[in-house]
Structures are given as structure tokens and as C-alpha cells.
Design a protein around this motif. Structure first.
Motif, PDB file in Angstrom:
ATOM      1  N   PHE A 115       0.966  -1.126   0.073  1.00  0.00           N
ATOM      2  CA  PHE A 115      -0.132   0.000  -0.126  1.00  0.00           C
ATOM      3  C   PHE A 115       0.999   1.294  -0.217  1.00  0.00           C
ATOM      4  O   PHE A 115       0.628   2.262  -0.641  1.00  0.00           O
ATOM      5  CB  PHE A 115      -0.929  -0.058   1.225  1.00  0.00           C
ATOM      6  CG  PHE A 115      -2.139   1.013   1.226  1.00  0.00           C
ATOM      7  CD1 PHE A 115      -3.068   0.900   0.351  1.00  0.00           C
ATOM      8  CD2 PHE A 115      -1.924   2.004   2.006  1.00  0.00           C
ATOM      9  CE1 PHE A 115      -4.210   1.881   0.357  1.00  0.00           C
ATOM     10  CE2 PHE A 115      -2.976   3.040   2.044  1.00  0.00           C
ATOM     11  CZ  PHE A 115      -3.951   2.909   1.142  1.00  0.00           C
ATOM     12  N   GLY A 116       1.941   1.322   0.787  1.00  0.00           N
ATOM     13  CA  GLY A 116       2.768   2.323   0.612  1.00  0.00           C
ATOM     14  C   GLY A 116       3.423   2.580  -0.463  1.00  0.00           C
ATOM     15  O   GLY A 116       3.697   3.875  -1.079  1.00  0.00           O
ATOM     16  N   THR A 158       1.449   6.195  -7.270  1.00  0.00           N
ATOM     17  CA  THR A 158       0.287   6.886  -7.603  1.00  0.00           C
ATOM     18  C   THR A 158       0.466   8.579  -7.556  1.00  0.00           C
ATOM     19  O   THR A 158      -0.007   9.262  -8.506  1.00  0.00           O
ATOM     20  CB  THR A 158      -1.058   6.436  -6.992  1.00  0.00           C
ATOM     21  OG1 THR A 158      -1.065   5.269  -7.271  1.00  0.00           O
ATOM     22  CG2 THR A 158      -2.114   7.197  -7.461  1.00  0.00           C
ATOM     23  N   ALA A 159       0.681   8.974  -6.194  1.00  0.00           N
ATOM     24  CA  ALA A 159       1.229  10.253  -5.827  1.00  0.00           C
ATOM     25  C   ALA A 159       2.203  10.948  -6.769  1.00  0.00           C
ATOM     26  O   ALA A 159       2.131  12.022  -7.321  1.00  0.00           O
ATOM     27  CB  ALA A 159       1.245  10.808  -4.429  1.00  0.00           C
ATOM     28  N   GLY A 160       3.220  10.121  -7.076  1.00  0.00           N
ATOM     29  CA  GLY A 160       4.268  10.603  -7.830  1.00  0.00           C
ATOM     30  C   GLY A 160       3.966  10.695  -9.317  1.00  0.00           C
ATOM     31  O   GLY A 160       4.577  11.803 -10.078  1.00  0.00           O
ATOM     32  N   GLN A 161       3.043   9.911  -9.780  1.00  0.00           N
ATOM     33  CA  GLN A 161       2.767  10.164 -11.259  1.00  0.00           C
ATOM     34  C   GLN A 161       1.895  11.256 -11.492  1.00  0.00           C
ATOM     35  O   GLN A 161       2.204  12.090 -12.585  1.00  0.00           O
ATOM     36  CB  GLN A 161       2.002   8.853 -11.575  1.00  0.00           C
ATOM     37  CG  GLN A 161       2.622   7.662 -11.814  1.00  0.00           C
ATOM     38  CD  GLN A 161       3.664   7.845 -13.028  1.00  0.00           C
ATOM     39  OE1 GLN A 161       3.252   8.237 -14.057  1.00  0.00           O
ATOM     40  NE2 GLN A 161       4.703   6.997 -12.736  1.00  0.00           N
ATOM     41  N   VAL A 162       1.028  11.693 -10.571  1.00  0.00           N
ATOM     42  CA  VAL A 162       0.298  12.872 -10.711  1.00  0.00           C
ATOM     43  C   VAL A 162       0.945  14.153 -10.478  1.00  0.00           C
ATOM     44  O   VAL A 162       0.818  15.234 -11.137  1.00  0.00           O
ATOM     45  CB  VAL A 162      -0.976  12.862  -9.822  1.00  0.00           C
ATOM     46  CG1 VAL A 162      -1.792  13.946  -9.883  1.00  0.00           C
ATOM     47  CG2 VAL A 162      -2.172  11.702 -10.139  1.00  0.00           C
ATOM     48  N   SER A 219       1.203  12.779   1.282  1.00  0.00           N
ATOM     49  CA  SER A 219       2.311  12.738   2.393  1.00  0.00           C
ATOM     50  C   SER A 219       1.674  13.021   3.678  1.00  0.00           C
ATOM     51  O   SER A 219       1.723  12.536   4.764  1.00  0.00           O
ATOM     52  CB  SER A 219       3.571  13.286   2.080  1.00  0.00           C
ATOM     53  OG  SER A 219       3.206  14.870   2.014  1.00  0.00           O
ATOM     54  N   ALA A 220       0.832  14.260   3.683  1.00  0.00           N
ATOM     55  CA  ALA A 220      -0.084  14.737   4.805  1.00  0.00           C
ATOM     56  C   ALA A 220      -1.029  13.487   5.226  1.00  0.00           C
ATOM     57  O   ALA A 220      -1.178  13.410   6.656  1.00  0.00           O
ATOM     58  CB  ALA A 220      -0.503  16.060   4.603  1.00  0.00           C
ATOM     59  N   LEU A 221      -1.724  13.095   4.444  1.00  0.00           N
ATOM     60  CA  LEU A 221      -2.648  12.214   4.947  1.00  0.00           C
ATOM     61  C   LEU A 221      -2.244  11.038   5.313  1.00  0.00           C
ATOM     62  O   LEU A 221      -2.718  10.367   6.442  1.00  0.00           O
ATOM     63  CB  LEU A 221      -3.607  11.949   3.599  1.00  0.00           C
ATOM     64  CG  LEU A 221      -4.696  12.756   3.173  1.00  0.00           C
ATOM     65  CD1 LEU A 221      -5.329  12.420   1.921  1.00  0.00           C
ATOM     66  CD2 LEU A 221      -5.584  13.308   4.266  1.00  0.00           C
TER      67      LEU A 221
END
Length: 110
Positions: free
Chosen positions: A41-42, A48-52, A60-62
Motif C-alpha cells: 500500500f505504501g 500514484t502520487a508521484g505520477q500525478v 504525505s500529509a494524509l
């Protein structure tokens, strides 16, 4: 609540699962699966966040807020999650997610 056949079946199923997980080896296997799923999951969150590109800070905050909430619940005496399998699995999942994020950070060299 009425005692229907479905309620009886679900109660028996829950009891059987709890009885099976009282075995220390099955409990350990469940915790290892939770850690490995957390690592997955990590890694999925970071890729996923790196692609966007613009969701890095939000993701990272969540993750940081979720990790702190889980730690506060697990280590507080009020909820007594340290004594339950659910609490241990949740804490192991948290460790897996954080380990996966550190692993990606070390792989990228940042």
C-alpha cells in the motif's frame, strides 16, 4: 436484534475465526501479511502520487495524519487496542506503510 439464521451463521463464523487466530503461528502469519500488505500500500501510494505530481504533499500529509492517529489509538490506555488482534494488525499495517514509503525514498535517493 432478531436471531435469524443469517445472524447465527455470522456469529458462528466470527467465533470460528477468533478461535483459529488464537493460535500463535496463525496470529504471527496474520501480522506478517498485514505488514506486507502495508508495504504494498505504501509503494502504491508513492507511485500514484508521484505520477500525478501535484498530490505529493496531500498524500504525505494524509499518511502522516493517519499514522499519528493509529499510534495515538494503539498506544493509549483508553481503547486498549494493544490487547486485540485488530489493533495489532492495524499497527502492523501502519509499520508496513511507513516502511514502504521509506523504501521508496531510499531507492530514489532523496
Amino acid at each position: 436484534m432478531q436471531q435469524t439464521r443469517l445472524n447465527t451463521l455470522l456469529d458462528r463464523l466470527g467465533t470460528q475465526i477468533q478461535d483459529q487466530l488464537k493460535n500463535p503461528w496463525r496470529r504471527l502469519a496474520t501480522l506478517v501479511i498485514a505488514i506486507l500488505f502495508g508495504v504494498f500500500f505504501g509503494l502504491a501510494i508513492s507511485s500514484t502520487a508521484g505520477q500525478v505530481g501535484y498530490l505529493d504533499i496531500v498524500a504525505s500529509a494524509l499518511v502522516a495524519i493517519a499514522a499519528e492517529v493509529i499510534s495515538a489509538l494503539f498506544y493509549s490506555d483508553r481503547w486498549k487496542l494493544r490487547q486485540t488482534l485488530f489493533g495489532e494488525v492495524l499497527n502492523a499495517f501502519k509499520f508496513g506503510v511507513l516502511y514502504g514509503l521509506f523504501l521508496v525514498a531510499f531507492l530514489l535517493g532523496s
